[in-house]
Design an enzyme around this catalytic site. Structure first.
Site, PDB file in Angstrom:
ATOM      1  CB  SER A   1      -6.400   7.629   9.823  1.00  0.00           C
ATOM      2  OG  SER A   1      -7.805   7.489   9.391  1.00  0.00           O
TER       3      SER A   1
ATOM      4  CE1 TYR B   1      -6.019   2.056  11.316  1.00  0.00           C
ATOM      5  CE2 TYR B   1      -7.672   3.981  11.180  1.00  0.00           C
ATOM      6  CZ  TYR B   1      -6.747   3.213  10.702  1.00  0.00           C
ATOM      7  OH  TYR B   1      -6.031   3.806   9.534  1.00  0.00           O
TER       8      TYR B   1
ATOM      9  CG  ASP C   1       5.984  -4.727   5.910  1.00  0.00           C
ATOM     10  OD1 ASP C   1       5.393  -3.484   5.469  1.00  0.00           O
ATOM     11  OD2 ASP C   1       5.309  -5.481   6.592  1.00  0.00           O
TER      12      ASP C   1
ATOM     13  N   GLY D   1       0.993  -0.104   9.670  1.00  0.00           N
ATOM     14  CA  GLY D   1      -0.385  -0.045  10.658  1.00  0.00           C
ATOM     15  C   GLY D   1      -1.122  -1.125  10.519  1.00  0.00           C
TER      16      GLY D   1
ATOM     17  CE  LYS E   1      -3.841   5.059  11.861  1.00  0.00           C
ATOM     18  NZ  LYS E   1      -2.216   4.661  11.528  1.00  0.00           N
TER      19      LYS E   1
ATOM     20  N   GLY F   1       0.634  -1.246  -0.083  1.00  0.00           N
ATOM     21  CA  GLY F   1      -0.003   0.144   0.065  1.00  0.00           C
ATOM     22  C   GLY F   1       0.740   1.325   0.052  1.00  0.00           C
ATOM     23  CB  ILE F   2       0.228   4.112   2.157  1.00  0.00           C
ATOM     24  CG1 ILE F   2      -1.195   4.608   1.698  1.00  0.00           C
ATOM     25  CG2 ILE F   2       0.983   5.609   2.289  1.00  0.00           C
ATOM     26  CD1 ILE F   2      -1.935   5.077   2.823  1.00  0.00           C
TER      27      ILE F   2
HETATM   28  N1  LIG Z   1      -6.020   2.470   3.675  1.00  0.00           N
HETATM   29  C1  LIG Z   1      -6.568   3.503   4.106  1.00  0.00           C
HETATM   30  O1  LIG Z   1      -7.422   3.659   4.018  1.00  0.00           O
HETATM   31  C2  LIG Z   1      -5.831   4.458   5.096  1.00  0.00           C
HETATM   32  C3  LIG Z   1      -6.620   5.461   5.608  1.00  0.00           C
HETATM   33  C4  LIG Z   1      -5.960   6.137   6.712  1.00  0.00           C
HETATM   34  C5  LIG Z   1      -4.697   5.876   7.303  1.00  0.00           C
HETATM   35  N2  LIG Z   1      -4.132   4.689   6.642  1.00  0.00           N
HETATM   36  C6  LIG Z   1      -3.023   4.392   7.242  1.00  0.00           C
HETATM   37  O2  LIG Z   1      -1.688   4.332   6.401  1.00  0.00           O
HETATM   38  C7  LIG Z   1      -0.784   3.303   6.928  1.00  0.00           C
HETATM   39  C8  LIG Z   1      -0.605   2.478   5.846  1.00  0.00           C
HETATM   40  O3  LIG Z   1      -1.723   1.624   5.470  1.00  0.00           O
HETATM   41  P1  LIG Z   1      -2.135   0.992   3.983  1.00  0.00           P
HETATM   42  O4  LIG Z   1      -3.230   1.193   3.669  1.00  0.00           O
HETATM   43  O5  LIG Z   1      -0.888   1.296   3.328  1.00  0.00           O
HETATM   44  O6  LIG Z   1      -2.191  -0.590   4.510  1.00  0.00           O
HETATM   45  P2  LIG Z   1      -1.538  -1.880   4.229  1.00  0.00           P
HETATM   46  O7  LIG Z   1      -2.171  -2.903   4.848  1.00  0.00           O
HETATM   47  O8  LIG Z   1      -1.544  -1.852   2.631  1.00  0.00           O
HETATM   48  O9  LIG Z   1       0.011  -1.661   4.743  1.00  0.00           O
HETATM   49  C9  LIG Z   1       0.477  -1.926   5.836  1.00  0.00           C
HETATM   50  C10 LIG Z   1       1.933  -2.385   6.128  1.00  0.00           C
HETATM   51  O10 LIG Z   1       2.168  -2.581   7.411  1.00  0.00           O
HETATM   52  C11 LIG Z   1       2.778  -3.741   7.845  1.00  0.00           C
HETATM   53  N3  LIG Z   1       2.501  -3.994   9.167  1.00  0.00           N
HETATM   54  C12 LIG Z   1       1.394  -4.458   9.975  1.00  0.00           C
HETATM   55  N4  LIG Z   1       1.892  -4.836  11.091  1.00  0.00           N
HETATM   56  C13 LIG Z   1       3.390  -4.785  11.337  1.00  0.00           C
HETATM   57  C14 LIG Z   1       4.259  -5.074  12.373  1.00  0.00           C
HETATM   58  N5  LIG Z   1       3.974  -5.543  13.281  1.00  0.00           N
HETATM   59  N6  LIG Z   1       5.482  -4.819  12.140  1.00  0.00           N
HETATM   60  C15 LIG Z   1       5.799  -4.060  10.877  1.00  0.00           C
HETATM   61  N7  LIG Z   1       5.220  -3.829   9.823  1.00  0.00           N
HETATM   62  C16 LIG Z   1       3.659  -4.318   9.992  1.00  0.00           C
HETATM   63  C17 LIG Z   1       2.019  -4.604   6.844  1.00  0.00           C
HETATM   64  O11 LIG Z   1       2.798  -5.998   6.623  1.00  0.00           O
HETATM   65  C18 LIG Z   1       1.719  -3.917   5.401  1.00  0.00           C
HETATM   66  O12 LIG Z   1       2.857  -4.008   4.694  1.00  0.00           O
HETATM   67  C19 LIG Z   1      -1.470   2.851   8.020  1.00  0.00           C
HETATM   68  O13 LIG Z   1      -0.587   3.221   9.337  1.00  0.00           O
HETATM   69  C20 LIG Z   1      -2.923   2.903   8.085  1.00  0.00           C
HETATM   70  O14 LIG Z   1      -3.576   2.965   9.278  1.00  0.00           O
HETATM   71  C21 LIG Z   1      -4.777   4.059   5.837  1.00  0.00           C
END
Ligand SMILES: NC(=O)c1ccc[n+]([C@@H]2O[C@H](COP(=O)([O-])OP(=O)(O)OC[C@H]3O[C@@H](n4cnc5c(N)ncnc54)[C@H](O)[C@@H]3O)[C@@H](O)[C@H]2O)c1
Length: 257
Positions: A116, A155, A35, A76, A159, A15-16
């Protein structure tokens, strides 16, 4: 924009985080991807670490080189995970990594935390956020029990507290030019979007109807890279919503406009 900078990016397997790693490298950064899972296409050096585990975080910090110019805390967990796991990864582990890494950071370094729009209600959670200030990973299970932090609340709480912690530390490392900010995405199309919709139900569906489209990692990564760059040196302790206008919409509605 990030030429020659040593940038650590957590959550880089998906993801991000994956998009931020790719873009930072394209802007000339020397990326260190972190990761719990190995990325399919790691950008730069990859170090595996579990950010919910004290020992794993400390081993990661020991392995990272001196002179880190940027830390993007993107890893996250969504609210479908058990509450203590969410609070550990999204808040307490993130804080431990950040504070432990400061001595290895170069002067002028930038820290960017992924919060978030789920965290924008922080003024209503003041007391419990204040109580979480010195929380350690080993105390999270009891803390969640005592404060009734369960389900999706984990969650939101993680945040909210992250946004407040970032503001509180607006000047902590000012003498060394080290600054910290948060980026708050709205709903972004990554593997965890379905978890949000599943957990938040009708509320998430209503939000999605208001939006013209969900965001993509490519909407968020450029903002993170900008905050990591020297162009953002006077942006400190603030929260930048990147949400297609969703926060403005909520703010206007709740303020009676
Ligand atoms: N996708 C959304 O809608 C959204 C919205 C607001 C905020 N966010 C925030 O953006 C950030 C990235 O989210 P995303 O959407 O890319 O999600 P994602 O699930 O695609 O990526 C999250 C990454 O975090 C890693 N991770 C999880 N637990 C872990 C741990 N214990 N140790 C190390 N790595 C770990 C996962 O392996 C994964 O690669 C997060 O903090 C999320 O809360 C996402």
């Amino acid at each position: 924009m990030l030429q020659g900078k040593k940038i650590v990016i957590t959550g880089a397997a998906s993801g991000i985080g994956a998009k931020t790693a790719e873009l930072a490298a394209a802007h000339g950064a020397q990326v260190i991807s972190v990761d719990i899972n190995k990325p399919a296409k790691p950008v730069g050096e990859f170090i595996a670490a579990d950010l919910s585990d004290e020992r794993s975080i400390d081993e990661l910090v020991a392995r990272l080189p001196q002179g880190i110019d940027g830390l993007a805390n993107v890893a996250g967990l969504p609210p479908t995970w058990p509450a203590p796991a969410v609070v550990k990864v999204n808040l307490v582990g993130l804080k431990r990594l950040t504070v432990s890494l400061v001595p290895k950071m170069a002067d002028g370094a930038s820290i960017v935390n992924l919060a978030s729009i789920a965290g924008l209600g922080w003024p209503q959670a003041r007391d419990v956020i204040q109580e979480s200030n010195s929380l350690q990973l080993g105390d999270v299970d009891a803390f969640c029990r005592v404060h009734g932090i369960e389900g999706a609340r984990s969650y939101f709480f993680s945040k909210e507290a992250l946004i407040v912690w970032t503001m509180e530390n607006r000047w902590t490392w000012r003498a060394r030019g080290i600054r910290m900010n948060t980026v708050s995405p709205g709903p972004v199309d990554t593997p965890i979007l379905k978890d949000f919709i599943e957990t938040l139900g009708a509320r998430a569906e209503e939000d999605m109807r208001t939006m013209d489209r969900p965001g993509t990692p490519a909407d968020i990564a450029p903002v993170v890279c900008f905050l990591l760059s020297d162009g953002a040196v006077w942006i400190r302790g603030t929260n930048v919503p990147v949400d297609g206008g969703m926060f403005s919409n909520v703010l206007l509605q709740t303020s009676g406009f």
